[in-house]
Motif scaffolding. Structure first.
Motif, mmCIF file in Angstrom:
data_model
loop_
_atom_site.group_PDB
_atom_site.id
_atom_site.type_symbol
_atom_site.label_atom_id
_atom_site.label_comp_id
_atom_site.label_asym_id
_atom_site.label_seq_id
_atom_site.Cartn_x
_atom_site.Cartn_y
_atom_site.Cartn_z
ATOM 1 N N ILE A 34 1.016 -1.410 0.131
ATOM 2 C CA ILE A 34 0.181 0.322 -0.031
ATOM 3 C C ILE A 34 1.025 1.634 -0.043
ATOM 4 O O ILE A 34 0.590 2.116 -0.922
ATOM 5 C CB ILE A 34 -0.980 0.192 0.994
ATOM 6 C CG1 ILE A 34 -2.025 -0.782 1.101
ATOM 7 C CG2 ILE A 34 -1.326 1.397 1.631
ATOM 8 C CD1 ILE A 34 -3.126 -1.336 1.843
ATOM 9 N N GLN A 35 1.931 1.103 0.772
ATOM 10 C CA GLN A 35 2.788 2.507 0.938
ATOM 11 C C GLN A 35 3.430 2.853 -0.939
ATOM 12 O O GLN A 35 3.669 3.909 -0.791
ATOM 13 C CB GLN A 35 3.745 2.317 1.880
ATOM 14 C CG GLN A 35 3.876 3.208 2.499
ATOM 15 C CD GLN A 35 4.451 2.621 3.951
ATOM 16 O OE1 GLN A 35 5.994 1.702 3.818
ATOM 17 N NE2 GLN A 35 5.166 4.088 4.180
ATOM 18 N N GLY A 36 3.760 1.594 -1.433
ATOM 19 C CA GLY A 36 4.684 1.732 -2.538
ATOM 20 C C GLY A 36 3.762 2.549 -3.184
ATOM 21 O O GLY A 36 3.816 2.926 -4.274
ATOM 22 N N LYS A 40 4.311 6.195 -5.686
ATOM 23 C CA LYS A 40 3.722 5.730 -7.031
ATOM 24 C C LYS A 40 2.424 6.709 -7.762
ATOM 25 O O LYS A 40 2.752 7.423 -8.811
ATOM 26 C CB LYS A 40 3.586 4.953 -7.517
ATOM 27 C CG LYS A 40 4.749 3.745 -7.486
ATOM 28 C CD LYS A 40 4.795 2.184 -8.325
ATOM 29 C CE LYS A 40 5.495 0.889 -7.906
ATOM 30 N NZ LYS A 40 5.049 -0.091 -8.423
ATOM 31 N N MET A 41 1.926 7.365 -6.672
ATOM 32 C CA MET A 41 0.458 8.128 -7.272
ATOM 33 C C MET A 41 0.773 9.466 -6.680
ATOM 34 O O MET A 41 0.144 10.530 -7.006
ATOM 35 C CB MET A 41 -1.095 7.975 -6.982
ATOM 36 C CG MET A 41 -1.101 6.005 -7.028
ATOM 37 S SD MET A 41 -2.923 6.356 -6.196
ATOM 38 C CE MET A 41 -2.909 5.299 -4.861
ATOM 39 N N GLU A 42 2.249 9.720 -6.127
ATOM 40 C CA GLU A 42 2.631 10.944 -6.085
ATOM 41 C C GLU A 42 1.639 11.603 -5.297
ATOM 42 O O GLU A 42 2.096 12.787 -5.273
ATOM 43 C CB GLU A 42 2.858 11.640 -7.104
ATOM 44 C CG GLU A 42 4.202 10.676 -7.440
ATOM 45 C CD GLU A 42 5.023 11.119 -8.723
ATOM 46 O OE1 GLU A 42 4.547 13.174 -9.373
ATOM 47 O OE2 GLU A 42 6.034 11.148 -9.699
ATOM 48 N N LEU A 43 0.914 11.398 -3.477
ATOM 49 C CA LEU A 43 -0.259 11.881 -3.296
ATOM 50 C C LEU A 43 1.140 12.941 -2.027
ATOM 51 O O LEU A 43 1.813 12.771 -2.212
ATOM 52 C CB LEU A 43 -0.818 10.995 -2.596
ATOM 53 C CG LEU A 43 -1.278 10.276 -3.397
ATOM 54 C CD1 LEU A 43 -2.297 8.980 -2.284
ATOM 55 C CD2 LEU A 43 -2.780 10.950 -4.253
ATOM 56 N N ILE A 44 0.436 13.647 -1.779
ATOM 57 C CA ILE A 44 0.918 14.327 -0.968
ATOM 58 C C ILE A 44 -0.193 15.104 0.479
ATOM 59 O O ILE A 44 -1.907 14.690 0.230
ATOM 60 C CB ILE A 44 1.082 15.788 -1.679
ATOM 61 C CG1 ILE A 44 0.514 16.853 -2.230
ATOM 62 C CG2 ILE A 44 2.177 15.817 -2.213
ATOM 63 C CD1 ILE A 44 0.407 18.365 -2.609
#
Length: 82
Positions: A34-36, A40-44
């Motif tokens: 989930i962290q990966g 990858k989604m580049e959430l902030i």
């Protein structure tokens, strides 16, 4: 009805059982997966979003001010060329 001490003891026993079982590894793997995916989604974070929103707002204000200055300079140039 079960009392809270019995529930607490049961909870501890379940944690001890799962600590040394494949379930613990599965939990770690799912967490890493989930962290990966989120990386990858580049959430902030919301805080970073708010900071970037404020920076964008200030940049727009500066751009508008510069556009007005440029307009007045162009007007002065046109008047001086006449």
């Amino acid at each position: 009805m079960l009392n809270s001490e019995l529930l607490h003891d049961l909870s501890i026993k379940i944690k001890e059982l799962t600590k040394n079982s494949p379930i613990a590894d599965l939990d770690k793997n799912i967490h890493a997966l989930i962290q990966g995916a989120l990386t990858k989604m580049e959430l902030i974070s919301r805080e970073e979003y708010d900071v970037q929103t404020e920076v964008l707002k200030q940049t727009k204000e500066k751009l508008n001010a510069l556009e007005k200055k440029l307009e007045s300079i162009e007007d002065l140039l046109q008047k001086s060329q006449k």
